[in-house]
Design a protein around this motif. Sequence first.
Motif, PDB file in Angstrom:
ATOM      1  N   PRO A 144       0.795  -1.236   0.000  1.00  0.00           N
ATOM      2  CA  PRO A 144       0.000   0.000   0.000  1.00  0.00           C
ATOM      3  C   PRO A 144       0.824   1.281   0.000  1.00  0.00           C
ATOM      4  O   PRO A 144       0.255   2.369  -0.125  1.00  0.00           O
ATOM      5  CB  PRO A 144      -0.796  -0.099   1.314  1.00  0.00           C
ATOM      6  N   ASP A 150       0.253   5.225  -4.999  1.00  0.00           N
ATOM      7  CA  ASP A 150      -1.085   5.609  -4.556  1.00  0.00           C
ATOM      8  C   ASP A 150      -2.061   4.494  -4.929  1.00  0.00           C
ATOM      9  O   ASP A 150      -1.958   3.887  -6.000  1.00  0.00           O
ATOM     10  CB  ASP A 150      -1.509   6.916  -5.224  1.00  0.00           C
ATOM     11  N   TRP A 151      -3.015   4.238  -4.053  1.00  0.00           N
ATOM     12  CA  TRP A 151      -3.932   3.117  -4.273  1.00  0.00           C
ATOM     13  C   TRP A 151      -4.736   3.279  -5.556  1.00  0.00           C
ATOM     14  O   TRP A 151      -5.074   2.290  -6.213  1.00  0.00           O
ATOM     15  CB  TRP A 151      -4.874   2.974  -3.082  1.00  0.00           C
ATOM     16  N   THR A 203      -2.634   1.947  -8.436  1.00  0.00           N
ATOM     17  CA  THR A 203      -2.633   0.484  -8.471  1.00  0.00           C
ATOM     18  C   THR A 203      -3.943  -0.043  -9.044  1.00  0.00           C
ATOM     19  O   THR A 203      -3.953  -0.938  -9.901  1.00  0.00           O
ATOM     20  CB  THR A 203      -2.410  -0.082  -7.060  1.00  0.00           C
ATOM     21  N   SER A 216      -6.438  -0.517   2.094  1.00  0.00           N
ATOM     22  CA  SER A 216      -5.978  -0.482   0.704  1.00  0.00           C
ATOM     23  C   SER A 216      -6.611  -1.597  -0.118  1.00  0.00           C
ATOM     24  O   SER A 216      -6.943  -1.401  -1.292  1.00  0.00           O
ATOM     25  CB  SER A 216      -4.452  -0.584   0.650  1.00  0.00           C
ATOM     26  N   ILE A 259      -8.621  -0.587  -3.497  1.00  0.00           N
ATOM     27  CA  ILE A 259      -8.126  -1.092  -4.781  1.00  0.00           C
ATOM     28  C   ILE A 259      -9.138  -2.039  -5.413  1.00  0.00           C
ATOM     29  O   ILE A 259      -9.423  -1.963  -6.616  1.00  0.00           O
ATOM     30  CB  ILE A 259      -6.765  -1.792  -4.589  1.00  0.00           C
ATOM     31  N   TYR A 276     -12.323   7.633  -0.784  1.00  0.00           N
ATOM     32  CA  TYR A 276     -10.871   7.629  -0.620  1.00  0.00           C
ATOM     33  C   TYR A 276     -10.392   9.048  -0.386  1.00  0.00           C
ATOM     34  O   TYR A 276     -10.630   9.936  -1.208  1.00  0.00           O
ATOM     35  CB  TYR A 276     -10.207   7.038  -1.868  1.00  0.00           C
TER      36      TYR A 276
END
Length: 281
Positions: free
Chosen positions: A5, A9-10, A13, A55, A59, A70
């Motif tokens: 994580p 940055d999530w 991803t 996370s 995600i 978020y």
Amino acid sequence: MVTNPATRDWTVTASLYATLNEMFGNRTVCGIGRGDSAVRVTNGAPTTLATLRDSIHVIREMANGRSVEYKGSELRLPWAGKSRLEMWVAAYGPKALALTGEVGDGFILQLADLSIAEWTIAAVRQAAAAAGRDPDGITICVAAPAYVTDGTEAGLAYGREQVRWFGGMVGNHVADIVARYGDDAPVPKALTDYIKNRQGYDYNEHGQSGNSHTTFVPDEIVDRFCIVGPVETHIQRMQDLKDLGVDQFAVYLQHDDKDHTLQAYGEKVMPAVADHVRAKN
């Protein structure tokens, strides 16, 4: 194989996996853990389990085209409605294993020791059941180095040296567990006892054969954590792992005989343990 994580940055991803799914179909899986080499080389530290849990949720929701909150904003990737992404969690310690069972779509165990695999898989499934989830719905993946030898003692000794680095890598995670829980950590002694002679770790040699900081790893641990030997040894370990409920084995090929090992797995090892489906009459 495993992200974390902290490095990205999530949202980045999530977008990465959703993009790959859009380009190539829903073929991706996100393996994720608290972080190791990627965070330590920048003087960071593994994230907390609470951060890891958050996370995974963000995600997964974004990469599957759903809205999620978020950093105070409601976010969604509107073009990712057809994307389907599973989150597989890498874990060793009891709390991380519990988190895996509670929120993970899959579990990644980075070693091929049978007794430790049995213990960790049971812990994940128990946590899943306690959370009201289907324990059998969690995919189990074991990831470890494999080195196929010619069956001689000399070949075995050489193969061990090629993959001894793995015991040092696992030792980093084990050291975190011991630091948190002490010598009486609630994990199998087979996982913790061998690091008593560990003296640091050089991430400049991370995951490399012949590195200079893994001499503390004994042959017994190499043989248990990795799979080294002739084809028959690999077939037997694959079958034993399969009997424990392992669904997938990921081969680490950080050694000098990648092509031969991969060919042996494709032509001999996996066909020997694969489920055979017969055509209907």
